[in-house]
Design a protein around this motif. Structure first.
Motif, PDB file in Angstrom:
ATOM      1  N   PHE A  33     -13.646  21.021 -15.722  1.00  0.00           N
ATOM      2  CA  PHE A  33     -13.328  19.596 -15.720  1.00  0.00           C
ATOM      3  C   PHE A  33     -12.230  19.248 -16.717  1.00  0.00           C
ATOM      4  O   PHE A  33     -11.379  18.394 -16.456  1.00  0.00           O
ATOM      5  CB  PHE A  33     -14.577  18.772 -16.018  1.00  0.00           C
ATOM      6  CG  PHE A  33     -15.636  18.843 -14.943  1.00  0.00           C
ATOM      7  CD1 PHE A  33     -15.316  19.259 -13.659  1.00  0.00           C
ATOM      8  CD2 PHE A  33     -16.945  18.504 -15.210  1.00  0.00           C
ATOM      9  CE1 PHE A  33     -16.277  19.324 -12.664  1.00  0.00           C
ATOM     10  CE2 PHE A  33     -17.919  18.555 -14.229  1.00  0.00           C
ATOM     11  CZ  PHE A  33     -17.582  18.965 -12.957  1.00  0.00           C
ATOM     12  N   PHE A  43      -8.039  11.988 -12.312  1.00  0.00           N
ATOM     13  CA  PHE A  43      -9.396  12.506 -12.498  1.00  0.00           C
ATOM     14  C   PHE A  43      -9.911  12.284 -13.920  1.00  0.00           C
ATOM     15  O   PHE A  43     -11.116  12.187 -14.143  1.00  0.00           O
ATOM     16  CB  PHE A  43      -9.418  14.008 -12.158  1.00  0.00           C
ATOM     17  CG  PHE A  43     -10.771  14.663 -12.278  1.00  0.00           C
ATOM     18  CD1 PHE A  43     -11.860  14.189 -11.554  1.00  0.00           C
ATOM     19  CD2 PHE A  43     -10.954  15.764 -13.115  1.00  0.00           C
ATOM     20  CE1 PHE A  43     -13.110  14.799 -11.664  1.00  0.00           C
ATOM     21  CE2 PHE A  43     -12.189  16.379 -13.224  1.00  0.00           C
ATOM     22  CZ  PHE A  43     -13.265  15.901 -12.492  1.00  0.00           C
ATOM     23  N   VAL A  47     -14.076  11.935 -16.479  1.00  0.00           N
ATOM     24  CA  VAL A  47     -14.585  13.062 -17.260  1.00  0.00           C
ATOM     25  C   VAL A  47     -15.021  12.575 -18.630  1.00  0.00           C
ATOM     26  O   VAL A  47     -14.277  11.860 -19.312  1.00  0.00           O
ATOM     27  CB  VAL A  47     -13.519  14.168 -17.392  1.00  0.00           C
ATOM     28  CG1 VAL A  47     -14.058  15.331 -18.220  1.00  0.00           C
ATOM     29  CG2 VAL A  47     -13.078  14.650 -16.018  1.00  0.00           C
ATOM     30  N   ILE A  57     -19.104  14.984 -15.568  1.00  0.00           N
ATOM     31  CA  ILE A  57     -18.821  13.759 -14.831  1.00  0.00           C
ATOM     32  C   ILE A  57     -20.156  13.103 -14.483  1.00  0.00           C
ATOM     33  O   ILE A  57     -21.211  13.739 -14.565  1.00  0.00           O
ATOM     34  CB  ILE A  57     -17.999  14.009 -13.548  1.00  0.00           C
ATOM     35  CG1 ILE A  57     -18.826  14.789 -12.515  1.00  0.00           C
ATOM     36  CG2 ILE A  57     -16.697  14.711 -13.853  1.00  0.00           C
ATOM     37  CD1 ILE A  57     -18.172  14.849 -11.142  1.00  0.00           C
ATOM     38  N   TRP A  59     -22.485  12.214 -11.872  1.00  0.00           N
ATOM     39  CA  TRP A  59     -22.704  12.578 -10.479  1.00  0.00           C
ATOM     40  C   TRP A  59     -23.257  11.426  -9.645  1.00  0.00           C
ATOM     41  O   TRP A  59     -23.298  11.509  -8.423  1.00  0.00           O
ATOM     42  CB  TRP A  59     -23.641  13.782 -10.384  1.00  0.00           C
ATOM     43  CG  TRP A  59     -23.041  15.030 -10.933  1.00  0.00           C
ATOM     44  CD1 TRP A  59     -23.297  15.608 -12.143  1.00  0.00           C
ATOM     45  CD2 TRP A  59     -22.051  15.862 -10.308  1.00  0.00           C
ATOM     46  NE1 TRP A  59     -22.544  16.753 -12.307  1.00  0.00           N
ATOM     47  CE2 TRP A  59     -21.770  16.927 -11.200  1.00  0.00           C
ATOM     48  CE3 TRP A  59     -21.380  15.805  -9.088  1.00  0.00           C
ATOM     49  CZ2 TRP A  59     -20.847  17.922 -10.893  1.00  0.00           C
ATOM     50  CZ3 TRP A  59     -20.466  16.806  -8.786  1.00  0.00           C
ATOM     51  CH2 TRP A  59     -20.202  17.855  -9.686  1.00  0.00           C
ATOM     52  N   THR A  65     -17.305  11.694  -7.796  1.00  0.00           N
ATOM     53  CA  THR A  65     -17.502  12.858  -6.932  1.00  0.00           C
ATOM     54  C   THR A  65     -16.397  12.963  -5.881  1.00  0.00           C
ATOM     55  O   THR A  65     -15.958  14.068  -5.544  1.00  0.00           O
ATOM     56  CB  THR A  65     -18.877  12.792  -6.249  1.00  0.00           C
ATOM     57  OG1 THR A  65     -18.998  11.573  -5.505  1.00  0.00           O
ATOM     58  CG2 THR A  65     -20.000  12.847  -7.279  1.00  0.00           C
ATOM     59  N   LEU A  68     -13.304  14.322  -7.647  1.00  0.00           N
ATOM     60  CA  LEU A  68     -13.472  15.748  -7.914  1.00  0.00           C
ATOM     61  C   LEU A  68     -13.185  16.557  -6.647  1.00  0.00           C
ATOM     62  O   LEU A  68     -12.477  17.576  -6.697  1.00  0.00           O
ATOM     63  CB  LEU A  68     -14.888  16.038  -8.414  1.00  0.00           C
ATOM     64  CG  LEU A  68     -15.234  17.521  -8.588  1.00  0.00           C
ATOM     65  CD1 LEU A  68     -14.316  18.181  -9.614  1.00  0.00           C
ATOM     66  CD2 LEU A  68     -16.703  17.691  -8.980  1.00  0.00           C
ATOM     67  N   THR A  91     -19.270  18.344  -1.341  1.00  0.00           N
ATOM     68  CA  THR A  91     -18.934  19.130  -2.527  1.00  0.00           C
ATOM     69  C   THR A  91     -18.259  20.418  -2.061  1.00  0.00           C
ATOM     70  O   THR A  91     -18.780  21.112  -1.185  1.00  0.00           O
ATOM     71  CB  THR A  91     -20.185  19.475  -3.350  1.00  0.00           C
ATOM     72  OG1 THR A  91     -21.121  20.180  -2.518  1.00  0.00           O
ATOM     73  CG2 THR A  91     -20.848  18.210  -3.875  1.00  0.00           C
TER      74      THR A  91
END
Length: 445
Positions: A33, A43, A47, A57, A59, A65, A68, A91
């Protein structure tokens, strides 16, 4: 053997990602990350850095998400990608496990290819706005795909994601499926979507796991989004995969492999039983594990196998360790009672079973016939030929079961395979799963 619908998640002692498919890029190298945040400013706001701990992060934040997933597809796969708010956000590490398993099936030559060329063609049932499987399959292996869906939003965004990647866009076709007007508005799965002259090497599916939208939102630890069409269908995943099975019984050898992901291990037994009823020749199962998320893979074929032998399931773990938790144990039972019951469970199938009360372990040696007796079935991860019986490998399956006290009312059961090179090593997870089912049924409230 009866099957309990046990909704409790099996506790895992392994480190996150330790049981991912060994060819998965993220198996030994989970996403960094901090590095991604430094490379992709969009992004960075998602973080969190706290002292000496690893960056993380949230979730439960859908935007986190989704971002990511976007940066992983761009950074690791060279894919441009986006989905609108509310659409199911996949994911990348978990979806990669499924793609690599498909590649294992195709590479194994268990089922010979009948398409007459080396070009692999797949069909993604319910590709979604994310179109993740065609994008990964095309970028990793150069496969061509047909991706189907029913909603205008899913079809529009899947097409956008394909066209945003001209280096693979010629390999992917997005196709509309239709809803058959009925009391339950059944969605066409393969029949009516696959064209008359088409053949495929495989189909794959991330089915609607849930029966109600309320059930779909029960996990407070994650936020992956998902529309009603993506998450829910009448009868849940069992009913949806049963429809794939029904279609496959008509299409038969026009697909080399039919596959689907499952969110509930308990559904495997019934679905496998249905597969043998419609006359399949091969069934294979596997488990996909990424971090704390477990999913199961089911594959079958109507093509006569190249060889007549028991096929061990494709390993998705470099480890030969399995475990489960016994939680809420009835007060009258102790760890010693559980240990004794483990020994009796295997002895009842005539397997060699030696209990050591000093180490709280049981050493088991079982033949292929005894493994079939333990699981009360000869269907999982096996090959059948029409009208003939099979002679399986004679080598034995050797493993050890250990019982650990975690806290009052909770025990950890671990299994370790002793001889990884045994032809029966692939049956270990199936046998261990039968033990888990039996122990939970007997000892847990």
């Amino acid at each position: 053997m009866s099957m309990r619908r046990n909704g409790k998640k099996r506790a895992r002692s392994e480190t996150p990602g330790s049981t991912a498919h060994p060819k998965n890029k993220y198996s030994d190298n989970p996403p960094d990350f901090a590095s991604l945040a430094s490379l992709y400013p969009s992004f960075k706001p998602f973080v969190f850095f706290s002292g000496g701990s690893r960056p993380r992060i949230d979730w439960t934040d859908y935007n986190a998400t989704r971002e990511l997933t976007r940066v992983l597809l761009l950074h690791d796969h060279g894919l441009s990608w986006w989905i609108p708010d509310g659409q199911l956000c996949p994911t990348v590490p978990n979806r990669s496990n499924y793609i690599h398993w498909i590649n294992d099936l195709l590479s194994s030559q268990i089922i010979p290819s009948s398409r007459g060329n080396n070009k692999v063609k797949g069909f993604d049932i319910g590709t979604g706005a994310n179109c993740i499987y065609p994008l990964l399959g095309a970028s990793l292996f150069g496969w061509s795909f047909v991706g189907s869906d029913i909603t205008d939003v899913a079809l529009e965004w899947a097409e956008k994601n394909v066209q945003s990647n001209p280096h693979v866009s010629d390999l992917i076709e997005i196709r509309r499926s239709r809803i058959i007007p009925s009391e339950d508005d059944v969605t066409m799965v393969l029949l009516g979507v696959v064209k008359e002259s088409e053949t495929f090497d495989f189909c794959m599916c991330n089915p609607p796991f849930f029966e109600t939208f309320e059930e779909a939102g029960l996990n407070p630890k994650t936020s992956c989004g998902g529309t009603h069409e993506e998450m829910v269908c009448v009868g849940g995943e069992q009913a949806f995969v049963s429809r794939i099975i029904q279609d496959s019984a008509v299409l038969r050898e026009r697909f080399r492999w039919y596959t689907s992901m499952l969110g509930k291990k308990a559904n495997l037994k019934l679905l496998i039983s249905k597969l043998w009823e419609v006359g399949v020749t091969v069934v294979k199962t596997t488990e996909f594990v990424q971090g704390q998320t477990s999913r199961w893979g089911l594959a079958w074929s109507f093509v006569p196998p190249a060889t007549r032998k028991i096929i061990a399931p494709t390993p998705v773990s470099k480890s030969s360790l399995l475990s489960f938790m016994l939680e809420g144990i009835k007060r009258q039972y102790s760890a010693a009672d559980v240990l004794q019951s483990v020994e009796e469970f295997f002895k009842s199938s005539d397997a060699s079973s030696k209990l050591n009360s000093n180490t709280f372990s049981v050493d088991i040696v079982a033949s292929s016939e005894q493994c079939n007796t333990i699981t009360n079935r000869d269907d999982v991860d096996s090959v059948r030929s029409h009208g003939s019986s099979l002679q399986g490998p004679q080598d034995d399956l050797s493993f050890r079961i250990l019982v650990f006290q975690q806290m009052p009312g909770t025990l950890l059961i671990k299994g370790s395979l002793q001889h990884k090179d045994s032809p029966l090593s692939g049956l270990f997870s199936v046998v261990f799963g039968s033990l888990e089912e039996s122990m939970k049924s007997k000892f847990c409230r």
